[in-house]
Enzyme design. Sequence first.
Site, PDB file in Angstrom:
ATOM      1  N   HIS A  26      -4.548   8.185   4.452  1.00 27.33           N
ATOM      2  CA  HIS A  26      -3.146   7.776   4.330  1.00 27.33           C
ATOM      3  C   HIS A  26      -2.241   8.906   3.822  1.00 27.33           C
ATOM      4  CE1 HIS A  26      -4.202   6.576   0.075  1.00 27.33           C
ATOM      5  NE2 HIS A  26      -2.966   7.004  -0.146  1.00 27.33           N
ATOM      6  N   ASP A  57     -10.513   5.427   4.793  1.00 25.94           N
ATOM      7  CA  ASP A  57      -9.357   6.142   4.246  1.00 25.94           C
ATOM      8  C   ASP A  57      -9.727   7.556   3.797  1.00 25.94           C
ATOM      9  OD1 ASP A  57      -6.766   6.664   3.574  1.00 25.94           O
ATOM     10  OD2 ASP A  57      -6.682   5.301   1.885  1.00 25.94           O
ATOM     11  N   GLY A 136       0.855   9.748  -5.387  1.00 26.00           N
ATOM     12  CA  GLY A 136       0.741  11.208  -5.303  1.00 26.00           C
ATOM     13  C   GLY A 136      -0.632  11.699  -5.703  1.00 26.00           C
ATOM     14  N   ASN A 137      -1.384  10.888  -6.454  1.00 29.00           N
ATOM     15  CA  ASN A 137      -2.750  11.258  -6.834  1.00 29.00           C
ATOM     16  C   ASN A 137      -3.758  10.912  -5.738  1.00 29.00           C
ATOM     17  OD1 ASN A 137      -1.434  10.741  -9.693  1.00 29.00           O
ATOM     18  ND2 ASN A 137      -3.236  11.999 -10.022  1.00 29.00           N
ATOM     19  N   SER A 138      -3.332  10.160  -4.733  1.00 32.04           N
ATOM     20  CA  SER A 138      -4.242   9.795  -3.648  1.00 32.04           C
ATOM     21  C   SER A 138      -4.871  11.035  -3.051  1.00 32.04           C
ATOM     22  CB  SER A 138      -3.491   9.044  -2.550  1.00 32.04           C
ATOM     23  OG  SER A 138      -3.102   7.781  -2.984  1.00 32.04           O
TER      24      SER A 138
END
Length: 172
Positions: A26, A57, A136-138
């Site tokens: 994503h 993902d 944003g940490n994904s």
Amino acid sequence: GTQKQQVGSGSGFIVSADGYVVTNKHVVEEVDAEYTVIASDGKKFVATVLARDPSNDIAVLKINGSNFSYLTFGNSDKIQVGQKAIAIGYSLGRIGNTVSTGIVSGVKRSIQASGAGGRPGDLFDVIQTDAAINPGNSGGPLLNLKGDVIGMNVAIVQGSQNIGFALPINDV
């Protein structure tokens, strides 16, 4: 008459000296977009997306170069509830190299996460942690205290205080 602009951000981590990078699918959702990897030292690299796995993902990218510093994998099958965890990422898409600590709150959790466009997707056997994972940490790493990657940050519970999830690194 066109111009490039930043439309999103996320995290990832280098997994080999020759420039392979992993992140969440994503994070690199847009097929026609150009992606840039910004290393922790500020250097920028054009990235090629090699693979996107929508079921899990996960995405694999490649940057050109050699002798990159990279993270080593731990064994996510050995994670225990209560052990310390460290999450690293690009919080809120504007605060680079954010480090937060917490504990592993659960293992082998199943959750339904909203993907791009609000489409739900099921994630299985994820690690739950109370280490702060923010938008944003994904795609960033979840580490053990030895600095080994035990997971990849993937989701949070919106409106909660530090309920985050990571994909086990053995699955990645």
